[in-house]
Design a protein around this motif. Sequence first.
Motif, PDB file in Angstrom:
ATOM      1  N   MET A  81       0.825  -1.182   0.000  1.00  0.00           N
ATOM      2  CA  MET A  81       0.000   0.000   0.000  1.00  0.00           C
ATOM      3  C   MET A  81       0.876   1.255   0.000  1.00  0.00           C
ATOM      4  N   ALA A  82       0.293   2.365  -0.390  1.00  0.00           N
ATOM      5  CA  ALA A  82       1.045   3.597  -0.584  1.00  0.00           C
ATOM      6  C   ALA A  82       1.283   4.344   0.729  1.00  0.00           C
ATOM      7  N   THR A  83       2.297   5.190   0.709  1.00  0.00           N
ATOM      8  CA  THR A  83       2.671   5.999   1.871  1.00  0.00           C
ATOM      9  C   THR A  83       2.852   7.457   1.438  1.00  0.00           C
ATOM     10  N   TRP A  84       3.049   8.332   2.423  1.00  0.00           N
ATOM     11  CA  TRP A  84       3.343   9.728   2.111  1.00  0.00           C
ATOM     12  C   TRP A  84       4.645   9.842   1.328  1.00  0.00           C
ATOM     13  N   THR A  85       5.575   8.967   1.605  1.00  0.00           N
ATOM     14  CA  THR A  85       6.839   8.967   0.863  1.00  0.00           C
ATOM     15  C   THR A  85       6.580   8.699  -0.614  1.00  0.00           C
ATOM     16  N   ASP A  86       5.665   7.780  -0.912  1.00  0.00           N
ATOM     17  CA  ASP A  86       5.309   7.502  -2.306  1.00  0.00           C
ATOM     18  C   ASP A  86       4.665   8.724  -2.960  1.00  0.00           C
ATOM     19  N   VAL A  87       3.737   9.367  -2.263  1.00  0.00           N
ATOM     20  CA  VAL A  87       3.078  10.554  -2.813  1.00  0.00           C
ATOM     21  C   VAL A  87       4.129  11.602  -3.157  1.00  0.00           C
ATOM     22  N   ARG A  88       4.995  11.890  -2.212  1.00  0.00           N
ATOM     23  CA  ARG A  88       6.042  12.907  -2.397  1.00  0.00           C
ATOM     24  C   ARG A  88       6.954  12.541  -3.566  1.00  0.00           C
ATOM     25  N   ARG A  89       7.411  11.293  -3.604  1.00  0.00           N
ATOM     26  CA  ARG A  89       8.325  10.847  -4.661  1.00  0.00           C
ATOM     27  C   ARG A  89       7.685  10.965  -6.038  1.00  0.00           C
ATOM     28  N   ILE A  90       6.453  10.506  -6.170  1.00  0.00           N
ATOM     29  CA  ILE A  90       5.759  10.543  -7.458  1.00  0.00           C
ATOM     30  C   ILE A  90       5.512  11.985  -7.888  1.00  0.00           C
ATOM     31  N   ALA A  91       4.984  12.792  -6.986  1.00  0.00           N
ATOM     32  CA  ALA A  91       4.648  14.175  -7.332  1.00  0.00           C
ATOM     33  C   ALA A  91       5.890  14.981  -7.699  1.00  0.00           C
ATOM     34  N   LEU A  92       6.936  14.875  -6.884  1.00  0.00           N
ATOM     35  CA  LEU A  92       8.126  15.694  -7.134  1.00  0.00           C
ATOM     36  C   LEU A  92       8.938  15.228  -8.336  1.00  0.00           C
ATOM     37  N   ALA A  93       8.663  14.045  -8.843  1.00  0.00           N
ATOM     38  CA  ALA A  93       9.330  13.569 -10.061  1.00  0.00           C
ATOM     39  C   ALA A  93       8.752  14.231 -11.312  1.00  0.00           C
ATOM     40  N   LEU A  94       7.594  14.864 -11.181  1.00  0.00           N
ATOM     41  CA  LEU A  94       6.950  15.505 -12.323  1.00  0.00           C
ATOM     42  C   LEU A  94       7.515  16.909 -12.529  1.00  0.00           C
ATOM     43  N   PRO A  95       7.688  17.332 -13.775  1.00  0.00           N
ATOM     44  CA  PRO A  95       8.314  18.621 -14.064  1.00  0.00           C
ATOM     45  C   PRO A  95       7.635  19.799 -13.375  1.00  0.00           C
ATOM     46  N   GLU A  96       8.455  20.693 -12.871  1.00  0.00           N
ATOM     47  CA  GLU A  96       8.032  21.960 -12.275  1.00  0.00           C
ATOM     48  C   GLU A  96       7.071  21.816 -11.101  1.00  0.00           C
ATOM     49  N   THR A  97       7.132  20.685 -10.432  1.00  0.00           N
ATOM     50  CA  THR A  97       6.301  20.478  -9.251  1.00  0.00           C
ATOM     51  C   THR A  97       7.008  21.038  -8.026  1.00  0.00           C
ATOM     52  N   THR A  98       6.218  21.697  -7.189  1.00  0.00           N
ATOM     53  CA  THR A  98       6.724  22.187  -5.914  1.00  0.00           C
ATOM     54  C   THR A  98       5.879  21.605  -4.792  1.00  0.00           C
ATOM     55  N   GLU A  99       6.492  21.514  -3.629  1.00  0.00           N
ATOM     56  CA  GLU A  99       5.797  21.040  -2.432  1.00  0.00           C
ATOM     57  C   GLU A  99       5.681  22.215  -1.483  1.00  0.00           C
ATOM     58  N   GLN A 100       4.479  22.447  -0.974  1.00  0.00           N
ATOM     59  CA  GLN A 100       4.261  23.531  -0.041  1.00  0.00           C
ATOM     60  C   GLN A 100       3.444  23.033   1.131  1.00  0.00           C
ATOM     61  N   SER A 101       3.670  23.634   2.279  1.00  0.00           N
ATOM     62  CA  SER A 101       2.870  23.331   3.466  1.00  0.00           C
ATOM     63  C   SER A 101       2.092  24.573   3.855  1.00  0.00           C
ATOM     64  N   SER A 102       0.851  24.349   4.220  1.00  0.00           N
ATOM     65  CA  SER A 102      -0.019  25.441   4.642  1.00  0.00           C
ATOM     66  C   SER A 102      -1.019  24.889   5.644  1.00  0.00           C
ATOM     67  N   ARG A 103      -1.147  25.565   6.771  1.00  0.00           N
ATOM     68  CA  ARG A 103      -2.098  25.154   7.800  1.00  0.00           C
ATOM     69  C   ARG A 103      -1.920  23.699   8.219  1.00  0.00           C
ATOM     70  N   GLY A 104      -0.678  23.266   8.250  1.00  0.00           N
ATOM     71  CA  GLY A 104      -0.378  21.921   8.721  1.00  0.00           C
ATOM     72  C   GLY A 104      -0.572  20.804   7.720  1.00  0.00           C
ATOM     73  N   THR A 105      -0.873  21.144   6.463  1.00  0.00           N
ATOM     74  CA  THR A 105      -1.025  20.111   5.440  1.00  0.00           C
ATOM     75  C   THR A 105      -0.087  20.408   4.278  1.00  0.00           C
ATOM     76  N   THR A 106       0.206  19.371   3.511  1.00  0.00           N
ATOM     77  CA  THR A 106       1.130  19.491   2.390  1.00  0.00           C
ATOM     78  C   THR A 106       0.360  19.466   1.081  1.00  0.00           C
ATOM     79  N   HIS A 107       0.819  20.285   0.125  1.00  0.00           N
ATOM     80  CA  HIS A 107       0.208  20.397  -1.196  1.00  0.00           C
ATOM     81  C   HIS A 107       1.305  20.286  -2.239  1.00  0.00           C
ATOM     82  N   TRP A 108       0.996  19.632  -3.345  1.00  0.00           N
ATOM     83  CA  TRP A 108       1.916  19.573  -4.469  1.00  0.00           C
ATOM     84  C   TRP A 108       1.283  20.344  -5.613  1.00  0.00           C
ATOM     85  N   ARG A 109       2.082  21.221  -6.237  1.00  0.00           N
ATOM     86  CA  ARG A 109       1.576  22.124  -7.266  1.00  0.00           C
ATOM     87  C   ARG A 109       2.470  22.105  -8.491  1.00  0.00           C
ATOM     88  N   VAL A 110       1.847  22.384  -9.613  1.00  0.00           N
ATOM     89  CA  VAL A 110       2.595  22.636 -10.839  1.00  0.00           C
ATOM     90  C   VAL A 110       2.243  24.061 -11.239  1.00  0.00           C
TER      91      VAL A 110
END
Length: 131
Positions: free
Chosen positions: A1-30
């Motif tokens: 099953m998937a983990t937060w590490t998997d989410v982060r790895r998959i998302a950040l492997a995509l071009p121009e993706t950034t990771e941001q935290s706001s109000r205690g949660t993490t968001h991935w953006r392009v």
Amino acid sequence: MATWTDVRRIALALPETTEQSSRGTTHWRVRDRNFVWERPLHRVDREALGEAAPDGPVIGVRVADLGVKEAVLAEDSDVFFTIPHFDGFPAVLVLLDLIEVAELDELIVEAWLTRAPARLAKEYLASSQPT
């Protein structure tokens, strides 16, 4: 099953993706457009879901449109769900503990493709094609 590490790895492997935290949660953006995010259930969400309210980590994932949302929700109601807050919004909620990593990968890439600028998405797809 998937983990937060998997989410982060998959998302950040995509071009121009950034990771941001706001109000205690993490968001991935392009280019400042969310495509996947941590989405803990709030009290009102749990009240709306009642006995069906799941436990465990939840992510929100953008989909192309409401038709795709309905198809994804119908695919596996143990993994994918929604809440009234997302009525009319093209996104699904995903139980991270229940989704396979390969399926998560496909879902995040599709979410990225729906939010990335057209030229960037086209370049990504061209570079991802086997030669």
